[in-house]
Design a protein around this motif. Structure first.
Motif, PDB file in Angstrom:
ATOM      1  N   THR A  67       0.841  -1.198   0.000  1.00 23.07           N
ATOM      2  CA  THR A  67       0.000   0.000   0.000  1.00 23.07           C
ATOM      3  C   THR A  67       0.875   1.246   0.000  1.00 23.07           C
ATOM      4  O   THR A  67       1.934   1.292   0.636  1.00 23.07           O
ATOM      5  N   LEU A  68       0.408   2.269  -0.720  1.00 21.74           N
ATOM      6  CA  LEU A  68       1.091   3.559  -0.785  1.00 21.74           C
ATOM      7  C   LEU A  68       0.104   4.657  -0.414  1.00 21.74           C
ATOM      8  O   LEU A  68      -1.096   4.564  -0.709  1.00 21.74           O
ATOM      9  N   GLU A  70      -1.367   8.586  -0.756  1.00 20.61           N
ATOM     10  CA  GLU A  70      -1.671   9.378  -1.949  1.00 20.61           C
ATOM     11  C   GLU A  70      -0.457  10.171  -2.408  1.00 20.61           C
ATOM     12  O   GLU A  70      -0.202  10.301  -3.610  1.00 20.61           O
ATOM     13  N   GLU A  73       1.879   7.696  -4.113  1.00 18.82           N
ATOM     14  CA  GLU A  73       1.289   7.199  -5.354  1.00 18.82           C
ATOM     15  C   GLU A  73       1.419   8.236  -6.471  1.00 18.82           C
ATOM     16  O   GLU A  73       1.688   7.882  -7.629  1.00 18.82           O
ATOM     17  N   ASN A  74       1.286   9.505  -6.142  1.00 22.57           N
ATOM     18  CA  ASN A  74       1.345  10.550  -7.155  1.00 22.57           C
ATOM     19  C   ASN A  74       2.722  10.681  -7.790  1.00 22.57           C
ATOM     20  O   ASN A  74       2.834  11.175  -8.915  1.00 22.57           O
ATOM     21  N   THR A  76       5.094   7.981  -7.782  1.00 26.45           N
ATOM     22  CA  THR A  76       5.659   6.680  -8.138  1.00 26.45           C
ATOM     23  C   THR A  76       5.307   6.328  -9.574  1.00 26.45           C
ATOM     24  O   THR A  76       4.142   6.283  -9.955  1.00 26.45           O
ATOM     25  N   ARG A  94      -1.364  -3.239 -10.159  1.00 24.65           N
ATOM     26  CA  ARG A  94      -1.935  -2.075  -9.494  1.00 24.65           C
ATOM     27  C   ARG A  94      -3.450  -2.233  -9.412  1.00 24.65           C
ATOM     28  O   ARG A  94      -4.116  -2.460 -10.420  1.00 24.65           O
ATOM     29  N   GLN A  97      -7.305   2.612  -5.669  1.00 26.35           N
ATOM     30  CA  GLN A  97      -7.473   3.129  -4.314  1.00 26.35           C
ATOM     31  C   GLN A  97      -8.485   2.300  -3.530  1.00 26.35           C
ATOM     32  O   GLN A  97      -9.573   2.005  -4.015  1.00 26.35           O
ATOM     33  N   TYR A 104      -3.472   3.321  -1.753  1.00 22.58           N
ATOM     34  CA  TYR A 104      -3.412   2.725  -3.082  1.00 22.58           C
ATOM     35  C   TYR A 104      -2.792   1.341  -2.984  1.00 22.58           C
ATOM     36  O   TYR A 104      -1.715   1.162  -2.408  1.00 22.58           O
ATOM     37  N   TYR A 106      -1.349  -2.388  -4.282  1.00 22.08           N
ATOM     38  CA  TYR A 106      -0.613  -3.157  -5.283  1.00 22.08           C
ATOM     39  C   TYR A 106      -0.579  -4.604  -4.795  1.00 22.08           C
ATOM     40  O   TYR A 106      -0.235  -4.858  -3.629  1.00 22.08           O
TER      41      TYR A 106
END
Length: 490
Positions: A67-68, A70, A73-74, A76, A94, A97, A104, A106
């Motif tokens: 998990t990332l 926000e 994620e923006n 990466t 992927r 959300q 986010y 994966y």
């Protein structure tokens, strides 16, 4: 056909997303016994994370969820994973959300289910673009270049994490400051943050319950580091690549249209050409200035050209790939190099638009499959500038006229793929063309687009027949006009 390809791509993405429970609670099938994240700062941020996990269940133990936040994620653009000690990589998908935690997701598919009580170490590598920003935002052409990097101090995870730490490596030991919030200091086992040379280590931190939940706010736990940047910070704002295949000329022509930007602090005051020349002569060039660029081209590249919106740029040098012999030849062909010197040095915040093109033998990227009676073509998706993010890329591949039974395999999932018809000189029905649109790219995306197709014999003869017919028509018209009496008689 364009609409059909678009709808098929959207349907495939939707089907893939439906396979994963982004709206459901993730089962606590694992425990993160130790997590170590190492961030190497450059023009991009290269993150190497080591997840030591232990299985807690005999079910749902074949997929590990990463998990990332926000913010991460923006920035990466690339993620890959493998098991420690294994040679091949693991499938990373992927999922989007999560509906509750807003993190986010994966999904990392393990090679086999991990039995309860057994352990495994996952190595997850990612590349972050635009993860730093200049501080101050303005600088003269003599100033040093400092930037700030921010990251989540503790990892977001749907699993319990026993121990974790974060290491950030700056390009130089000149780290002006680093910040760790008080909420994160309270979780430290020993010293909350330690600087050693160019590396700042945050943690280790105490055991944490699952943090990828709707009740956990990660923002009070974000850390930052203010460091000196001694290398250029270049971004490719837009890249438009056109690759045209010619069987008659046995040639592959590639043309790239670049829009690049220097992401260093914006220039404060006036630009001085004299000061620039003096610093260049003294070899004390500030890292906020980008005086030249370099591209690695395929080994067979020739007839290279380079121009910008004004015209041809003569301040460039092309070095063909050297002819390798002995052991070097067995290792494979070396790349050609194109050194580009723009009309003006790129200061912070400045843009530059230019076009580069070259020809290459078709045999270097295409071959004839005698078994299936098809052509197999491999076209590189992009030719990246070293360690430079690409915000947006549009790639068009133009196949020979009359190509049929076409299959296309991009190197990664693209945002949009379209098919159209390209018509140029001496064409009759036009050539099939495929357009690929992608965003947030890194040098990791330099894979090949594989295309297979057939070209009937009649299609090969179509162009010479068109030229012959056109020539006969012109000859007939001229022959007729020559024999018409155009004089006026009384």
């Amino acid at each position: 056909m364009r609409t059909q390809l678009h709808l098929l791509l959207l349907a495939a993405v939707a089907a893939a997303v439906d396979l994963w429970p982004t709206h459901q609670r993730i089962a606590p099938s694992f425990v993160n016994t130790d997590v170590v994240r190492t961030v190497e700062l450059s023009s991009q941020a290269y993150v190497k994370a080591s997840y030591s996990i232990e299985s807690q269940s005999d079910v749902d133990n074949d997929v590990f969820y990463l998990t990332l936040s926000e913010e991460e994620e923006n920035v990466t653009g690339w993620i890959e994973a493998k098991a420690k000690g294994a040679t091949g990589g693991l499938e990373v998908k992927r999922l989007g959300q999560h509906a509750e935690s807003l993190a986010y997701l994966y999904a990392i598919k393990l090679a086999k289910p991990l039995p309860k009580g057994e352990s495994l170490t996952l190595l997850v590598d990612s590349v972050q673009s635009h993860a730093t920003y200049p501080k101050p935002a303005f600088a003269t052409q003599h100033d040093s270049h400092f930037r700030v990097y921010e990251a989540d101090g503790i990892v977001l995870s749907p699993y319990e994490t026993t121990s974790q730490r974060l290491r950030v490596k700056a390009p130089t030991p000149n780290v002006r400051s680093y910040h760790i919030p008080s909420a994160l200091e309270a979780l430290a086992k020993d010293e909350p943050a330690v600087k050693s040379g160019a590396t700042v280590t945050f943690g280790p931190f105490k055991s944490q319950p699952p943090t990828a939940t709707k009740d956990f706010d990660h923002k009070p736990y974000r850390v930052s580091i203010d460091f000196e940047m001694n290398i250029p910070a270049l971004t490719v704002v837009s890249l438009k690549r056109t690759a045209e295949v010619s069987h008659w000329g046995a040639n592959l022509n590639i043309q790239d249209e670049y829009v690049v930007r220097n992401d260093a602090p914006e220039l404060k005051g006036q630009f001085s050409r004299l000061d620039f020349q003096m610093s260049q002569h003294a070899r004390r060039m500030s890292p906020v200035i980008i005086p030249a660029l370099s591209l690695q081209l395929p080994s067979g590249a020739h007839s290279v050209y380079y121009f910008d919106i004004v015209g041809n740029v003569s301040t460039s040098a092309f070095r063909p790939a050297p002819k390798a012999a002995g052991r070097a030849a067995r290792l494979g062909p070396q790349n050609a190099q194109l050194d580009l010197k723009p009309r003006y040095p790129l200061m912070g915040g400045w843009n530059y638009t230019f076009t580069v093109g070259w020809d290459a033998p078709l045999g270097d990227s295409g071959r004839w499959d005698e078994v299936n009676g098809r052509w197999i073509l491999a076209v590189p998706f992009l030719t990246p500038l070293p360690a430079t993010p690409i915000d947006q890329a549009d790639v068009r591949i133009i196949l020979p006229e009359g190509a049929t039974d076409i299959t296309v395999h991009p190197p990664f999932d693209v945002a949009l793929m379209e098919r159209s018809t390209h018509i140029t000189y001496l064409d009759t029905i036009g050539r099939p063309a495929f357009d690929f649109h992608a965003q947030k790219l890194t040098e990791k995306h330099d894979g090949f687009i594989y295309i297979t197709y057939k070209v009937p014999t009649a299609a090969h003869l179509q162009k010479p027949l068109a030229v012959t017919v056109a020539s006969l028509i012109i000859f007939s018209v001229m022959w007729t006009l020559k024999r018409v009496d155009m004089t006026i008689k009384k």
